[in-house]
Design a protein around this motif. Structure first.
Motif, PDB file in Angstrom:
ATOM      1  N   PHE A  11     -20.440   9.918  -7.442  1.00  0.00           N
ATOM      2  CA  PHE A  11     -19.755   9.818  -8.732  1.00  0.00           C
ATOM      3  C   PHE A  11     -19.190   8.413  -8.922  1.00  0.00           C
ATOM      4  O   PHE A  11     -18.421   7.918  -8.101  1.00  0.00           O
ATOM      5  N   ASP A  12     -19.563   7.781 -10.009  1.00  0.00           N
ATOM      6  CA  ASP A  12     -19.233   6.377 -10.223  1.00  0.00           C
ATOM      7  C   ASP A  12     -17.733   6.133 -10.355  1.00  0.00           C
ATOM      8  O   ASP A  12     -17.242   5.077  -9.949  1.00  0.00           O
ATOM      9  N   ARG A  13     -17.008   7.090 -10.959  1.00  0.00           N
ATOM     10  CA  ARG A  13     -15.586   6.842 -11.214  1.00  0.00           C
ATOM     11  C   ARG A  13     -14.682   7.329 -10.086  1.00  0.00           C
ATOM     12  O   ARG A  13     -13.471   7.127 -10.142  1.00  0.00           O
ATOM     13  N   ASN A  14     -15.258   7.982  -9.094  1.00  0.00           N
ATOM     14  CA  ASN A  14     -14.460   8.406  -7.923  1.00  0.00           C
ATOM     15  C   ASN A  14     -15.357   8.356  -6.690  1.00  0.00           C
ATOM     16  O   ASN A  14     -15.957   9.345  -6.303  1.00  0.00           O
ATOM     17  N   LYS A  15     -15.395   7.209  -6.075  1.00  0.00           N
ATOM     18  CA  LYS A  15     -16.375   6.924  -5.026  1.00  0.00           C
ATOM     19  C   LYS A  15     -15.998   7.465  -3.649  1.00  0.00           C
ATOM     20  O   LYS A  15     -16.827   7.491  -2.736  1.00  0.00           O
ATOM     21  N   VAL A  16     -14.757   7.921  -3.481  1.00  0.00           N
ATOM     22  CA  VAL A  16     -14.334   8.370  -2.151  1.00  0.00           C
ATOM     23  C   VAL A  16     -14.925   9.744  -1.843  1.00  0.00           C
ATOM     24  O   VAL A  16     -14.896  10.656  -2.676  1.00  0.00           O
ATOM     25  N   ALA A  17     -15.463   9.894  -0.661  1.00  0.00           N
ATOM     26  CA  ALA A  17     -15.981  11.174  -0.170  1.00  0.00           C
ATOM     27  C   ALA A  17     -15.426  11.412   1.231  1.00  0.00           C
ATOM     28  O   ALA A  17     -14.876  10.506   1.862  1.00  0.00           O
ATOM     29  N   LEU A  18     -15.569  12.638   1.723  1.00  0.00           N
ATOM     30  CA  LEU A  18     -15.092  12.984   3.063  1.00  0.00           C
ATOM     31  C   LEU A  18     -16.272  13.083   4.019  1.00  0.00           C
ATOM     32  O   LEU A  18     -17.256  13.780   3.747  1.00  0.00           O
ATOM     33  N   ARG A  19     -16.145  12.378   5.146  1.00  0.00           N
ATOM     34  CA  ARG A  19     -17.215  12.349   6.143  1.00  0.00           C
ATOM     35  C   ARG A  19     -16.765  13.116   7.385  1.00  0.00           C
ATOM     36  O   ARG A  19     -15.723  12.829   7.958  1.00  0.00           O
ATOM     37  N   LEU A  20     -17.560  14.117   7.794  1.00  0.00           N
ATOM     38  CA  LEU A  20     -17.271  14.934   8.973  1.00  0.00           C
ATOM     39  C   LEU A  20     -18.366  14.680  10.013  1.00  0.00           C
ATOM     40  O   LEU A  20     -19.526  15.044   9.798  1.00  0.00           O
ATOM     41  N   GLU A  21     -18.000  14.040  11.107  1.00  0.00           N
ATOM     42  CA  GLU A  21     -18.946  13.834  12.194  1.00  0.00           C
ATOM     43  C   GLU A  21     -18.685  14.876  13.274  1.00  0.00           C
ATOM     44  O   GLU A  21     -17.646  14.849  13.944  1.00  0.00           O
ATOM     45  N   VAL A  22     -19.623  15.809  13.410  1.00  0.00           N
ATOM     46  CA  VAL A  22     -19.455  16.952  14.323  1.00  0.00           C
ATOM     47  C   VAL A  22     -20.183  16.650  15.634  1.00  0.00           C
ATOM     48  O   VAL A  22     -21.384  16.346  15.642  1.00  0.00           O
ATOM     49  N   SER A  23     -19.447  16.765  16.759  1.00  0.00           N
ATOM     50  CA  SER A  23     -20.013  16.443  18.084  1.00  0.00           C
ATOM     51  C   SER A  23     -20.378  17.677  18.885  1.00  0.00           C
ATOM     52  O   SER A  23     -20.953  17.567  19.973  1.00  0.00           O
ATOM     53  N   CYS A  24     -20.031  18.843  18.388  1.00  0.00           N
ATOM     54  CA  CYS A  24     -20.320  20.076  19.119  1.00  0.00           C
ATOM     55  C   CYS A  24     -21.411  20.863  18.408  1.00  0.00           C
ATOM     56  O   CYS A  24     -21.801  20.547  17.288  1.00  0.00           O
ATOM     57  N   GLU A  25     -21.893  21.907  19.086  1.00  0.00           N
ATOM     58  CA  GLU A  25     -22.892  22.779  18.482  1.00  0.00           C
ATOM     59  C   GLU A  25     -22.754  24.185  19.055  1.00  0.00           C
ATOM     60  O   GLU A  25     -21.885  24.450  19.892  1.00  0.00           O
ATOM     61  N   SER A  26     -23.588  25.079  18.599  1.00  0.00           N
ATOM     62  CA  SER A  26     -23.442  26.483  18.996  1.00  0.00           C
ATOM     63  C   SER A  26     -23.897  26.748  20.424  1.00  0.00           C
ATOM     64  O   SER A  26     -23.561  27.773  21.019  1.00  0.00           O
ATOM     65  N   LYS A  27     -24.672  25.817  20.973  1.00  0.00           N
ATOM     66  CA  LYS A  27     -25.105  25.957  22.365  1.00  0.00           C
ATOM     67  C   LYS A  27     -25.335  24.575  22.944  1.00  0.00           C
ATOM     68  O   LYS A  27     -25.397  23.576  22.212  1.00  0.00           O
ATOM     69  N   GLY A  28     -25.432  24.478  24.259  1.00  0.00           N
ATOM     70  CA  GLY A  28     -25.618  23.185  24.893  1.00  0.00           C
ATOM     71  C   GLY A  28     -24.395  22.761  25.675  1.00  0.00           C
ATOM     72  O   GLY A  28     -23.550  23.572  26.063  1.00  0.00           O
ATOM     73  N   ASP A  29     -24.280  21.445  25.894  1.00  0.00           N
ATOM     74  CA  ASP A  29     -23.198  20.931  26.728  1.00  0.00           C
ATOM     75  C   ASP A  29     -21.837  21.002  26.041  1.00  0.00           C
ATOM     76  O   ASP A  29     -20.823  21.278  26.676  1.00  0.00           O
ATOM     77  N   THR A  30     -21.792  20.706  24.762  1.00  0.00           N
ATOM     78  CA  THR A  30     -20.517  20.721  24.017  1.00  0.00           C
ATOM     79  C   THR A  30     -20.594  21.815  22.970  1.00  0.00           C
ATOM     80  O   THR A  30     -21.222  21.650  21.917  1.00  0.00           O
ATOM     81  N   ILE A  31     -19.961  22.925  23.277  1.00  0.00           N
ATOM     82  CA  ILE A  31     -20.045  24.106  22.402  1.00  0.00           C
ATOM     83  C   ILE A  31     -18.845  24.146  21.453  1.00  0.00           C
ATOM     84  O   ILE A  31     -17.698  23.958  21.869  1.00  0.00           O
ATOM     85  N   CYS A  32     -19.130  24.398  20.195  1.00  0.00           N
ATOM     86  CA  CYS A  32     -18.074  24.516  19.189  1.00  0.00           C
ATOM     87  C   CYS A  32     -17.295  25.811  19.391  1.00  0.00           C
ATOM     88  O   CYS A  32     -17.828  26.794  19.935  1.00  0.00           O
ATOM     89  N   PRO A  33     -16.060  25.873  18.956  1.00  0.00           N
ATOM     90  CA  PRO A  33     -15.335  27.150  18.930  1.00  0.00           C
ATOM     91  C   PRO A  33     -16.120  28.172  18.116  1.00  0.00           C
ATOM     92  O   PRO A  33     -16.936  27.817  17.249  1.00  0.00           O
ATOM     93  N   ALA A  34     -15.856  29.429  18.378  1.00  0.00           N
ATOM     94  CA  ALA A  34     -16.617  30.501  17.727  1.00  0.00           C
ATOM     95  C   ALA A  34     -16.557  30.408  16.208  1.00  0.00           C
ATOM     96  O   ALA A  34     -17.540  30.687  15.508  1.00  0.00           O
ATOM     97  N   ASP A  35     -15.374  30.007  15.679  1.00  0.00           N
ATOM     98  CA  ASP A  35     -15.221  29.915  14.227  1.00  0.00           C
ATOM     99  C   ASP A  35     -15.622  28.562  13.674  1.00  0.00           C
ATOM    100  O   ASP A  35     -15.511  28.324  12.468  1.00  0.00           O
ATOM    101  N   GLY A  36     -16.084  27.656  14.547  1.00  0.00           N
ATOM    102  CA  GLY A  36     -16.564  26.364  14.100  1.00  0.00           C
ATOM    103  C   GLY A  36     -15.462  25.330  13.945  1.00  0.00           C
ATOM    104  O   GLY A  36     -14.275  25.584  14.186  1.00  0.00           O
TER     105      GLY A  36
END
Length: 690
Positions: A113-138
């Protein structure tokens, strides 16, 4: 000898006490039995028409009246712009879910959006399985809204947001308790990385499984990658006429039957600095593209979902009220534009009028049409600034606005900020603004303010009035009674007073920037203050006929009264309404004598008496006692051209006398009794709503 003198002294003392008590009793009886006569000329020929626009409402974005109040948007800072244009920025009241090792949350300037350029960036390092597992509710983010979102079981809530992702998307949208516990409603948004590689609008409907007045919105995931969010909105599906307003709040406004609505301010229009003033062009068009702004007078951010278009259509039109647009005239609290440089501001005002009234093929009229309203709005009034008369450049700027608007739209009524009640204005105007905030005694004494005003020249617009300070508390009976006396004076002077509105209209109990206010609310409760209920007594006055009244002089000046003839909007029958304020501490025996009535012109049944009073003048309503100080109504007995009534101390009383009509049954018939019951039921329904 000494004993005899003592006995004599005691006897004299006893006699003195008896005499004093006797005089006190006599004095008390005199005060308790104050009597006077109210003469009313009730002939139709002697009456004077009251302006159709006399009583209305004034909305200002103050106390979170709109954002977090009247406008039903549940998300606060939905576009992440409240922290300013520079990133990284504060995202309050948004918060992250999950610790820093699992998710990193920050803002960037990648919005679509040209008149409101700010957005929220979420960098997620966990996942549902593997070495770094997210909490059950994410992990993710949540928004508590404006001091909690009120979610009701069975109700539907539309959530809309924009999203893009580097990986496949698996995002849970849910409504929960304030601590994240208890799933009230949820929906899962899924798709491939290709589906969401660019900004995509998502809409989902949540149906609440339970009720919680202090809920929050969550967006969570268990998928590793980067997700961007912007313009996150949550709105109840049920709003007033489907137009985005909180129904129960608008219904309280509708009960007042306002003939106009002044908007959007107030000081909100001016700003502490011009850079933060309300500018209409930033509040129209698709809601996602509106930049929002920080209201630096009342110190909070608004996303401007409630903008110029919404005031004109969804509020003014839905209420059947004429809009009065207040625009900035190049003056704020701390800076102002020199008259030599004011023409761009003048053009902005002209563009705003074109948006409201222009042909759908015109530049700004076409934007209105694109927003769904090809027909022009009924904009007849504009106000040049707010409380700016004392500003160095106001008069010079005002004349520029006046000349340009009068030339382009000769029918529009133009309102000046300068008070013309005691001396003529030094510039042209159709109306002038009159504001008064004062203590109770002074407000009551102002019932006669316009008695001495010249009957020639511009009319008065009393656009802001209220008792404030210790007399008012957060909405006392004392304040309301003083205001009632003032309003009676305005009603009687409605040949020079064109419009009247109370201020402020709303307060969210979590942000009391100003006390008192007419309507108090939080996320799920509301009530009217006594000042709100007083306004209800005048809801039938606009367009009514004012009758001549004369109150016999007494030793007390605590009584003011007026009388009108009106057609009841519920039963469509004609009534004489006599309003009496007793601002004193003693009851008054009042003889009401009506002259000029034709024989048998009053029905013996079907008339009512409505009183607002309380045990203590400082009594207030509250969430726990919302009806502590509200009007009570009863059938009026012994109706006739001469009536003896008692007016309680510290009270406001309305006597509604049903007039006989040729198409009604004989006096005292069952039909008139049913008419009174209809009126009683209507008022009971209004009081039951709060």
């Amino acid at each position: 000898m000494g004993s005899s003198r003592a006995s004599c002294s005691v006897s004299l003392l006893q006699l003195f006490i008896v005499v004093c008590l006797l005089f006190q009793c006599i004095a008390f009886k005199v005060h308790a039995d104050l009597s006077t006569t109210l003469l009313v000329n009730a002939s139709d020929a002697s009456g004077r028409p009251i302006p159709e626009t006399l009583f209305g409402i004034f909305f200002e974005e103050i106390n979170h009246a709109g954002a977090g109040g009247l406008w039903a948007e549940l998300v606060s800072n939905r576009g992440f712009e409240a922290g300013g244009p520079n990133t990284p920025s504060n995202i309050d009241p948004w918060s992250s879910i999950g610790n820093e090792s699992l998710i990193n949350v920050e803002t960037d300037r990648t919005s679509c959006f040209d008149r409101n350029k700010v957005a929220l960036r979420l960098e997620v390092s966990c996942e549902s399985k593997g070495d770094t597992i997210c909490p059950a509710d994410g992990v993710g983010v949540y928004n508590p809204g404006f001091w909690g979102m009120s979610i009701e079981q069975g109700k539907k809530y539309k959530v809309v947001f924009y999203v893009r992702s580097t990986e496949s998307l698996n995002l849970t949208v849910s409504l929960t308790g304030s601590d994240g516990v208890g799933n009230l409603a949820s929906s899962v948004i899924t798709g491939s990385a290709l589906d969401y590689s660019n900004w995509t609008e998502v809409e989902t409907l949540l149906v609440a499984k339970a009720t919680n007045p202090n809920s929050r919105l969550q967006l969570t995931t268990t998928t590793k990658g980067v997700i961007w969010l912007d313009q996150v909105s949550a709105m109840p599906l049920e709003t007033y006429k489907g137009h985005g307003f909180r129904s129960e709040l608008v219904e309280m406004l509708a009960d007042l039957k306002p003939k106009f609505i002044r908007f959007p301010g107030g000081c909100y229009v001016e700003g502490e600095w011009l850079r933060n003033a309300f500018r209409w062009k930033a509040t129209v068009g698709p809601w996602e593209g509106r930049p929002g702004h920080f209201g630096d007078v009342w110190m909070y951010w608004t996303d401007d979902g409630l903008g110029y278009f919404e005031f004109l259509q969804q509020l003014a039109e839905d209420l059947g009220a004429l809009p009065i647009w207040v625009f900035n005239n190049g003056v704020s609290h701390n800076d102002q534009v020199d008259t030599s440089a004011i023409l761009p501001f003048v053009q902005e005002a002209l563009d705003g009028i074109e948006f409201a009234r222009g042909d759908p093929t015109s530049k700004w009229g076409s934007l209105r049409a694109a927003m769904g309203h090809p027909e022009p709005f009924d904009l007849r009034y504009v106000a040049v600034g707010n409380e700016d008369c004392g500003a160095k450049n106001y008069r010079g700027n005002y004349v520029k606005f006046y000349s340009a608007i009068r030339n382009a739209y000769p029918d529009i009524q133009i309102i000046s900020n300068c008070d013309g009640s005691s001396r003529p204005l030094d510039h042209p105007a159709d109306m002038y603004d009159y504001h008064v905030y004062t203590n109770a005694n002074n407000m009551f004494s102002r019932a006669n303010t316009f008695d001495r005003t010249s009957r020639n020249g511009p009319k008065a617009f009393v656009s802001e009035y209220a008792v404030t300070g210790k007399d008012a508390g957060t909405g006392s009976l004392l304040a309301a009674l003083a205001e009632a006396g003032f309003l009676i004076g305005l009603e009687k002077n409605s040949d020079v007073v064109q419009m009247v509105s109370y201020a402020p209209l709303f307060v969210n109990a979590n942000d009391r920037s100003w006390n008192p206010d007419a309507i108090v609310f939080n996320s799920f409760q509301l009530y009217g203050t006594p000042s709100y209920w007083v306004q209800l007594f005048f809801s039938e006055s606009s367009g009514a006929t004012l009758l001549s009244t004369s109150l016999q002089a007494t030793s007390s000046n605590s009584l003011v009264a007026s009388a009108i003839i009106f057609q009841n909007s519920v039963d469509k029958k004609k009534y004489i309404r006599i309003k009496v304020v007793n601002f004193g501490t003693n009851a008054v025996n009042l003889k009401i004598s009506l002259d000029g009535l034709e024989p048998n012109s009053l029905q013996l049944s079907g008339s009512t008496k409505t009183v607002i009073t309380s045990a203590n003048v400082m009594d207030e309503n509250s969430f726990s006692q919302p009806k502590k100080v509200v009007p009570t109504q009863s059938l009026l007995q012994n109706v006739g051209k001469d009536m003896n009534v008692t007016v309680p101390p510290h009270s406001f009383t309305s006597f509604d006398l049903l007039k006989e009509s040729s198409n009604l049954k004989m006096t005292g018939s069952d039909s008139s009794t049913r008419s009174a019951i209809v009126t009683l039921s209507a008022i009971a329904a209004i009081m039951g709503a709060t």
